[in-house]
Design an enzyme around this catalytic site. Structure first.
Site, mmCIF file in Angstrom:
data_model
loop_
_atom_site.group_PDB
_atom_site.id
_atom_site.type_symbol
_atom_site.label_atom_id
_atom_site.label_comp_id
_atom_site.label_asym_id
_atom_site.label_seq_id
_atom_site.Cartn_x
_atom_site.Cartn_y
_atom_site.Cartn_z
ATOM 1 C CB SER A 73 -61.591 -4.377 65.949
ATOM 2 O OG SER A 73 -62.363 -4.116 64.772
ATOM 3 C CG ASP A 74 -56.414 -1.584 62.671
ATOM 4 O OD1 ASP A 74 -57.097 -0.971 61.821
ATOM 5 O OD2 ASP A 74 -55.184 -1.487 62.743
ATOM 6 C CD1 TRP A 75 -62.170 -0.385 58.299
ATOM 7 C CD2 TRP A 75 -61.738 0.100 60.430
ATOM 8 N NE1 TRP A 75 -63.017 0.646 58.687
ATOM 9 C CE2 TRP A 75 -62.776 0.955 59.986
ATOM 10 C CE3 TRP A 75 -61.308 0.217 61.751
ATOM 11 C CZ2 TRP A 75 -63.378 1.911 60.807
ATOM 12 C CZ3 TRP A 75 -61.895 1.181 62.575
ATOM 13 C CH2 TRP A 75 -62.917 2.004 62.106
#
Length: 785
Positions: A225-227
């Protein structure tokens, strides 16, 4: 089942459910946890794409800084990009990094996209080819890539919550196409975006992640995932996301374990994710040594200079370049002395050297360089440019540790230095000893969020709390608010400066991000322009370096307009009026308006040129090297001309109503002409296109260097049918004066296919055009598919 698959399954069978779940969430900001009992080391990730920052967001851990991705794409040179990838792998190995969080392969849909410098192009085919070369170069060095952000993350406004509405045809033919290409290139990872697509957030988008990416395309890597993008337990777990970053807290952990034990998430889903992580670890050497190849040795400084030269794009030239018989050169602009070498946000790294245009041009033999500021468009002050030290303090002000810094900028995001006890940490104090070269009223500033106390020679000059502005929490370290104040200083006398800021580690996560800025006393803006005009008028040639600022191009926000900030347009016009031999160097990562373009002798686009900016500029202006770049995106004359602009959600939605018509395809449909077309770029020689032939899926073009010096040309093949054209292939050729070269360009199957509930080859006649740029065809041939 192959041997590796059997080995991985045996390892999975040795893990209990809690351990498997723990592997799916970050152990901290940048890593996945080790599992020593099966020989699994920490898996360390790091931001890219122009360098490898590592786990420390600080100048104490320097990195090679390559030119921006738009500059990489402007080379149109897949072999050079592959070499750049190999350098990044070398840097990653040096820093103990297994996964590089790059490249960004979203598209330049609208020129207002604030992060376009971090993406490659408006064209999905060019993006895919450059992205694939990047992936192959990095991974051949035993380091994983995570092409991002999957998918339709082509702007920054409300990026955490926006829903992109896009039709299936455009999604497949345009936005998914680069991702499909890098998967075919063997990408070991991929990052999902914050945004939703057609109503479903990407970390939960089973139709795109499970069905298309992992199913249809056969992707065997891991999906991170993106952060902070994972916001649910079951939906994200079932939606195809393999790893939720950062950690260790979040919606997985105990909640996901409970969901498995209660039968809401099958354990087989967890096993598949663990298998992908172990496969990644084996590929990168974090599992029992794996199959990681030995890295080569690449001269990073030399390669950064070469990439910059190859990406520099000469937009206009009346013959003034390359410079000849120049004894005096006026170099004008704030970016001349302090080049903007990279874009803002997570793409930031900290090189141990930056060669400014001023430094580089002063190295030209027999040329006197006269520098004038002209105007300063910067909204915030640059960090105080002198060595500093960060002191980590406990509750009583006792010193826990201290670390030297190259400049007065303190940044630790996620992890503190290993010798700092986060439980005892209560404050970070930045200290610097500064001796001014000029006396008078100096400007100081603090950029950051929270309480700050600033002292000069022990006297408090600022003691306030700074509040975060806007709704994007990432702005606290990507673009924090700034407060300024003035201090009288005498030339030649040392001053002790300090900034103290409360800090600590919360749940193992640290966040320290602030800067002590500084600016010397300077004349007023009118006086600065007048001085630049005087210097230009008295010189053989004038070079104005015009730039955007971090407030214009950065992660976290989109652009409001395409104008150069401040009074730079006025400065350029005034200098050009004073000296007809004025060259404008545009230091920007994406398009800017150039209302003065017809008034100057040459326009050279350097993008964000990386740490070797000045040496590369000296190479190109002097003629030691030819500017090799061709535009990877179309440049409008004005924003109002651009056919696709909208990046602002309406009721939470941005509709991609233009379908497949973005970039040059949108311009051609609009009937308007841009300032410079996709693929445009001039060299220092001339070319004749002599012949074209086609057979099967290849096109062969012969061309001759008709000039008087060595040159480089990018042969672009466009397929045309039904009044539309699109890039179908390209190649870079080089030749000595008078030399004829022959290139054979491969045309992929997708060049003749459309999406209609599946890929379908459109049979019939096509015109193939060998072109200098999309609107400048030189040869054509008709083929039947």
């Amino acid at each position: 089942m192959n041997t590796v698959a059997v080995e991985l399954d045996e390892l999975i069978n040795r893990l209990d459910l809690a351990t498997k779940i723990r592997l799916l969430t970050g152990a901290d900001m940048w890593s996945l946890p080790p599992v020593p009992e099966i020989g699994l080391d920490r898996l360390v990730m790091s931001d890219g794409p122009i360098g490898v920052r590592g786990e420390q967001w600080t100048s104490a851990d320097p990195s090679i800084a390559l030119p921006s991705p738009t500059a990489l794409a402007a080379t149109w040179d897949v072999d050079l990009v592959r070499r750049a990838g190999a350098l990044l792998a070398q840097e990653a190995r040096r820093k103990g990094v297994h996964v590089l969080l790059a490249p960004t392969i979203n598209l330049h849909r609208s020129p207002l996209g604030g992060r376009h410098f971090e993406c490659f192009s408006e064209d999905p085919y060019l993006t895919g080819e450059i992205g694939a070369a990047y992936v192959e170069g990095v991974q051949e060095g035993g380091v994983a890539t995570t092409p991002k952000h999957f998918v339709a993350n082509d702007f920054e406004t409300d990026r955490f919550t926006v829903d992109v509405e896009v039709g299936e045809k455009a999604l497949r033919e345009v936005y998914l196409r680069p991702f499909e290409r890098v998967v075919r290139a063997g990408a070991w990872g991929l990052m999902t975006a914050y945004n939703s697509v057609n109503g479903t957030t990407m970390t939960e988008h089973s139709a795109l992640v499970n069905d298309v990416l992992k199913g249809e395309w056969g992707f065997d890597g891991f999906v991170v995932s993106d952060w902070t993008a994972v916001r649910s337990t079951e939906a994200a777990a079932m939606g195809g996301t393999d790893v939720a970053m950062p950690g260790p807290f979040g919606p997985w952990g105990d909640k996901l374990e409970a969901a498995v034990r209660e039968g809401r998430v099958p354990e087989s889903v967890i096993d598949d994710r663990v298998r992908r992580i172990l496969r990644l670890a084996r590929r990168t050497g974090a599992l029992g040594g794996g199959d990681r190849p030995e890295p080569g040795v690449i001269d990073g400084v030399a390669l950064a200079r070469e990439v910059a030269v190859r990406g520099f794009t000469l937009l206009a030239n009346d013959g003034v370049l390359p410079l000849r018989d120049v004894r005096t050169l006026a170099l004008i602009g704030s970016a001349a002395g302090e080049a903007r070498v990279m874009g803002g946000g997570s793409a930031q790294v900290f090189p141990d050297r930056v060669v400014s245009p001023l430094d580089g041009l002063r190295g030209l033999e027999g040329v006197e360089v006269r520098h004038a500021l002209g105007t300063d468009p910067r909204v915030r002050l640059s960090p105080l440019a002198c060595p500093a030290v960060a002191q980590f303090l406990d509750e009583d002000g006792g010193l826990l540790a201290e670390h030297p810094l190259a400049a007065a900028e303190a940044r630790w995001v996620g992890q503190l230095p290993p010798d700092v006890d986060g439980e005892r940490l209560k404050a970070v104090r930045l200290r610097a000893s500064y001796t001014p070269g000029k006396g008078g009223r100096h400007e100081l500033s603090v950029a950051g969020v929270g309480p700050f106390t600033v002292t000069v020679n022990g006297e408090t000059v600022f003691d306030q709390a700074i509040e975060l502005e806007g709704g994007d929490p990432a702005a606290a370290f990507l673009s924090p608010p700034e407060r300024r104040f003035a201090v009288e200083m005498a030339a030649g006398e040392p001053y002790e400066l300090s900034v103290t800021h409360p800090a600590g580690a919360f749940g193992g996560m640290a966040f320290v991000a602030y800067t002590l800025g500084h600016a010397d006393p300077m004349p007023g803006p009118d006086e600065l322009i007048a001085e630049a005009v005087r210097v230009a008028a008295d010189s053989d040639v004038a070079v104005v370096v015009a730039s955007t600022t971090p407030e214009v191009e950065s992660e976290g926000f989109d652009r409001a307009n395409l104008r150069l900030p401040g009074r730079q347009d006025e400065l350029i016009r005034a200098v050009a009026a004073a000296n007809p031999r004025t060259v404008v160097v545009v230091n920007a990562g994406s398009p800017v308006e150039m209302p003065w373009a017809e008034e100057v002798a040459a326009v050279l686009l350097t993008w964000f040129p990386g740490q070797e900016a000045g040496t590369a500029l000296a190479d190109v202006l002097s003629g030691r090297a030819e500017p090799g770049g061709r535009l990877p995106t179309t440049w409008p004359t004005t924003l109002q001309d651009a056919p696709v602009v909208n990046v602002t959600p309406v009721d939470g939605v941005v509709a991609y109503d233009e379908g497949v018509h973005i970039g040059y395809r949108a311009w051609e449909r609009s009937g308007r002409a841009p300032a410079f077309w996709f693929g445009h770029g001039l060299g220092y020689t001339t070319w004749s296109y002599d012949s074209i032939a086609a057979e099967g899926d290849t096109v062969t073009v012969a061309l001759t260097n008709t000039g008087d010096r060595f040159g480089r040309e990018v042969v672009q093949i466009y397929a045309c049918r039904g009044g539309e054209r699109w890039l179908a292939g390209f190649d870079v050729v080089e030749a000595e004066p008078g030399q004829t070269v022959i290139t054979t360009v491969f045309l992929p199957e997708r060049a003749f296919q459309v999406w209609e509930d599946g890929w379908r080859t459109v049979e019939g006649e096509y015109t193939l055009r060998a072109s200098h740029h999309v609107a400048d065809p030189r040869l054509s041939i008709t083929v039947k598919i």
